[in-house]
Motif scaffolding. Structure first.
Motif, short mmCIF file in Angstrom:
data_model
loop_
_atom_site.label_atom_id
_atom_site.label_comp_id
_atom_site.label_asym_id
_atom_site.label_seq_id
_atom_site.Cartn_x
_atom_site.Cartn_y
_atom_site.Cartn_z
N PRO A 1 -32.32 27.08 80.73
CA PRO A 1 -32.80 27.22 82.12
C PRO A 1 -33.64 26.03 82.54
O PRO A 1 -34.33 25.42 81.72
N LEU A 2 -33.58 25.70 83.82
CA LEU A 2 -34.39 24.63 84.40
C LEU A 2 -35.35 25.25 85.41
O LEU A 2 -34.93 26.03 86.27
N LEU A 3 -36.64 24.92 85.29
CA LEU A 3 -37.66 25.46 86.19
C LEU A 3 -38.18 24.34 87.08
O LEU A 3 -38.43 23.23 86.60
N VAL A 4 -38.38 24.62 88.36
CA VAL A 4 -38.80 23.61 89.34
C VAL A 4 -40.21 23.96 89.83
O VAL A 4 -40.43 25.03 90.39
N TYR A 5 -41.16 23.02 89.59
CA TYR A 5 -42.56 23.24 89.96
C TYR A 5 -42.99 22.20 91.02
O TYR A 5 -42.33 21.18 91.19
N GLU A 6 -44.12 22.49 91.67
CA GLU A 6 -44.71 21.48 92.54
C GLU A 6 -45.17 20.29 91.68
O GLU A 6 -45.51 20.45 90.52
N TYR A 7 -45.16 19.10 92.26
CA TYR A 7 -45.52 17.88 91.53
C TYR A 7 -47.00 17.55 91.77
O TYR A 7 -47.47 17.49 92.90
N ILE A 8 -47.75 17.40 90.68
CA ILE A 8 -49.18 17.06 90.74
C ILE A 8 -49.32 15.61 90.29
O ILE A 8 -48.86 15.24 89.21
N ASN A 9 -50.01 14.77 91.10
CA ASN A 9 -49.87 13.33 90.95
C ASN A 9 -51.03 12.61 90.28
O ASN A 9 -51.03 11.38 90.20
N ASN A 10 -52.02 13.31 89.76
CA ASN A 10 -53.20 12.60 89.24
C ASN A 10 -53.39 12.77 87.74
O ASN A 10 -54.49 12.63 87.23
N GLY A 11 -52.33 13.11 87.02
CA GLY A 11 -52.41 13.18 85.57
C GLY A 11 -53.08 14.45 85.08
O GLY A 11 -53.31 15.41 85.81
N THR A 12 -53.40 14.46 83.78
CA THR A 12 -53.99 15.64 83.14
C THR A 12 -55.46 15.42 82.86
O THR A 12 -55.97 14.30 82.88
N LEU A 13 -56.16 16.52 82.59
CA LEU A 13 -57.58 16.44 82.20
C LEU A 13 -57.71 15.61 80.93
O LEU A 13 -58.65 14.83 80.78
N TYR A 14 -56.75 15.75 80.01
CA TYR A 14 -56.78 14.97 78.76
C TYR A 14 -56.75 13.47 79.07
O TYR A 14 -57.49 12.69 78.47
N ASP A 15 -55.90 13.07 80.04
CA ASP A 15 -55.81 11.65 80.41
C ASP A 15 -57.16 11.13 80.89
O ASP A 15 -57.61 10.06 80.50
#
Length: 759
Positions: A494-508
């Motif tokens: 299955p392929l799931l489609v999510y909204e795109y978040i553009n500022n990276g992760t907290l880890y980054d």
């Protein structure tokens, strides 16, 4: 010294090259006559070698001892052995594939009456060799065992592992490494400098029939799991033969273009230079088609005389050898191609094949090909359509359609929609990889950017649960959870489609020195509060509670305003309201895993609380949850943090970027105490996520005026600007000062009193 060896090698080559001609050149594998081509029954082709001047030395690596091409032939035993590096036996070297097969010890930890008898770990220091990801696997065996495999990838430390438990030999099957008695971990490309460690959950006191925990990397074709090995003790594993492991190798540390520009490339006449995979260093040479020999020797590869061997010519005398190929030619007075399928025909009989007959046959063939193509195309389209319909039913598409007909939940995309959105899943669109799938960036209709996750294969027996989970996630209404837009069920996975978040992760953001100055304490506290509220929402607010099960800084995305967005519900579990805990296979990330969950396999909401506690400590310290680059006592961040709290030396570990701000000290202490509460070993002693969220909201309001709540009272555009600058706004929208009386909004909560009571 490196240049001197290079010059000496070239001189030897110039002297010896004229002596290697004809058939001798075709079979030559070494660079000079004095070089040995065998050690026992192992062939040693250049660029490898055992004598001085017989192996390749990277002229840009001035420390000669670090070369990996220089081997040693150990003739101390009855049969000579070829040795690589620090006493690593070599069994085979492959020039074509760029592989070398070596034999390594296994790691084991054996116990007697609960006490460790002997610990042995494996360490392979081959910096420029990388483990073959397609021809090896990582294995651990035992009934009370967990193993770590660590190495370096892309210049950064990489860690993985697996665990296995069993209560009797009857539950274990031969040739089945399924997590009961035996577990496996896959190997990504580009891993080097590997270390293998293994240990036991309770020193094998609960499984007396299995005294040893064992772990090792091994070639895919060289290991068979037998359950009788679980009963073997220290003597068996001490005398166990070495296991074969396949490594990839290349020449130097540069690509083809750079090496050719500098004149150091070993690929000479009639060879092709190929850059290695992005995860490997150096390049490889191979002979062009129609040529043979060792492509790394200065004289390059030699032409193969195809006329002396098998070829397609009708007769031997029709064959003419060319450079890298051959041609078949008919003698004078004949025409044709001179091959077995199109032989030579006397020119005097040409009238038997008039142009009209040839044209008729050619036209018939063309028509037949066109008809065949159309039929094949139509059948192919039908097969693809039937296959997609099969996957749609297999992945629960019919059930999902029935439920969607009663609600406006999410969109079902076609496979073609998502292929177009990702440019046919082009690798340049990959934005993340995780334990539950690969994430691609895509653009759908209306130029909307989305994140498309290709999940792991769904168990057909759990389709109903998978569909229910999709429906629940699509209906979650929380601004701090990455929104599920839709799915595609026409593919095998299955392929799931999510909204795109553009500022990276907290880890980054925590691990990027360039971003730290903007990553203030107020921003960190805001992120912690938002994530806590999300988990409290999942645990208590929605109809069917959800346990996230993999809460970590890499699964917290940030938008341009540093608003937290919790992601990756691939391992999450739905918890029926009448069921307080779930017995599951242990999944998660080392460093964040709840110790009680690891020991009992019973998943509860308090497992998320522990993982969130580790995230709080990351926000306070800006250190990784687990790092083998730190001293052993500091390796596990949670344990190191609790030790510092116990010693009343909290600010020895706090990130200096926030510890220097005197106005935030009291808040930092409060958050540290809250993190300590979340990290209690027993789940029943930890707070609920609702209590954690309430406490963080109270800490956030300490010493803050009512008009300073940036994230709720200001418009989003200006909110981002003032959040980055750390400047509050007045009620009229202008920047304000910090003057004025301190607010008395913050009141001590039940959390503080519970700690004072000795929790």
């Amino acid at each position: 010294m490196g240049y001197l060896n290079l010059i000496l090698t070239l001189l030897i080559t110039m002297i010896s090259t004229p002596l290697i001609t004809g058939d001798e050149a075709l079979s030559s594998l070494v660079i000079a006559p004095h070089c040995s081509s065998m050690c026992g029954n192992i062939t040693i082709p250049y660029p490898f070698g055992i004598e001085e001047g017989c192996y390749y030395v990277d002229q840009y690596n001035f420390i000669k001892k670090s070369t990996i091409m220089g081997l040693k032939c150990d003739r101390s035993g009855n049969l000579p052995k070829l040795i690589l590096g620090e006493n690593i036996p070599v069994s085979y070297i492959d020039l074509t594939e760029g592989e070398i097969r070596v034999n390594l010890n296994m790691s084991f930890n054996c116990y007697s009456q609960g006490e460790s008898q002997r610990w042995h770990s494996t360490w392979v220091n081959l910096v420029t060799f990388t483990l073959s990801s397609t021809k090896n696997k990582l294995v651990a065996t035992g009934c009370d065992t967990y193993a770590w495999f660590t190495g370096f990838r892309h210049g950064m430390q990489y860690e993985t592992g697996c665990m296995t438990k069993c209560h009797s030999l009857n539950s274990v099957a031969d040739n089945d490494c399924n997590g009961v008695g035996c577990c496996e971990a896959s190997i990504p490309d580009g891993i080097s400098n590997i270390t293998t460690k293994v240990s036991s959950f309770d020193n094998h006191t609960s499984v007396a029939f299995n005294p040893c925990s064992v772990a090792f990397p091994v070639a895919n074709d060289s290991f068979t799991f037998l359950r009788k090995n679980l009963t073997q003790g220290l003597g068996f594993y001490s005398d166990f033969p070495l296991l074969p492991v396949v490594f990839n190798w290349g020449i130097g540390r540069q690509g083809c273009s750079e090496a050719q520009e500098q004149g150091s490339c070993l690929c000479k006449n009639n060879t092709i230079c190929s850059d290695l995979e992005p995860d490997q260093v150096g390049y490889r040479c191979k002979c062009k088609d129609g040529f043979t020999g060792n492509p790394y020797l200065p004289q390059g590869c030699q032409d193969i005389d195809e006329c002396k061997g098998a070829n397609e010519c009708e007769k031997t005398e029709y064959c003419t050898n060319t450079d890298g190929n051959y041609i078949c030619e008919c003698p004078k007075g004949y025409h044709g191609n001179g091959t077995r399928t199109d032989g030579c025909v006397s020119s005097s009989k040409a009238w038997l094949t008039p142009v009209i007959i040839t044209a008729g046959i050619g036209g018939s063939i063309i028509i037949l090909l066109v008809v065949s193509f159309l039929l094949h195309w139509r059948n192919g389209e039908r097969r693809i359509k039937k296959l997609r319909e099969s996957f749609f039913r297999q992945n629960g598409g019919l059930i999902l359609h029935q439920k969607l007909s009663r609600m406006d939940a999410l969109k079902i995309f076609t496979a073609q929609d998502l292929e177009n959105a990702t440019d046919k899943y082009n690798e340049i669109n990959i934005i993340g990889r995780g334990g539950y799938g690969i994430v691609y960036k895509g653009i759908i209709e209306n130029n909307q950017q989305v994140a498309i996750k290709r999940s792991l294969k769904v168990d057909p027996g759990q389709v109903e649960q998978f569909i229910n989970e999709i429906l629940i996630l699509s209906q979650i209404n929380n601004r701090n959870i990455v929104r599920l837009l839709g799915c595609c069920l026409e593919t095998e996975v299955p392929l799931l489609v999510y909204e795109y978040i553009n500022n990276g992760t907290l880890y980054d953001h925590l691990n990027d020195e360039a971003k730290v100055p903007l990553f203030t304490w107020n921003i960190r506290l805001g992120i912690a509060t938002e994530v806590a509220e999300v988990l409290a929402y999942l645990h208590t607010t929605i109809t069917t509670p959800i346990i996230h099960r993999d809460m970590k800084s890499m699964n917290i995305l940030l938008d341009e305003c540093y608003t937290a967005k919790v992601a990756d519900f691939g391992g999450s579990r739905l918890v029926p309201v009448d069921q307080g805990q779930l017995a599951t296979m242990v999944l998660g990330t080392l460093g964040y895993l709840d110790p009680e969950y690891m020991q009992t396999s019973e998943l509860t909401e308090k497992s998320d609380v522990y993982s969130f506690g580790v995230v709080l400590v990351e926000l306070l310290t800006r250190k990784k949850a687990l790092s083998y680059q730190r001293p052993e006592i500091e390796r596990c961040l949670a344990m190191h943090f609790l030790l510092k709290m116990k010693e009343d030396r909290l600010f020895d570990i706090i990130d200096k970027n926030i510890a220097n701000s005197q106005g935030d000290i009291e808040q930092i202490k409060k958050v540290a105490t809250l993190a300590k509460w979340c990290l209690f070993l027993k789940g029943e002693d930890r707070p609920t996520m609702k209590e954690v969220a309430m406490e963080l909201e109270g800490i956030k309001r300490m010493n803050k005026h009512p008009w300073q709540d940036l994230k709720s009272s200001l418009d989003q555009e200006n909110d981002c600007e003032y959040l980055l600058l750390g400047i509050p706004k007045d009620d009229d929208g202008t920047s304000g000062s910090n003057s004025g009386k301190d607010s008395d909004l913050y009141k001590p909560s039940s959390f503080s009193s519970s700690l004072a009571g000795g929790r």
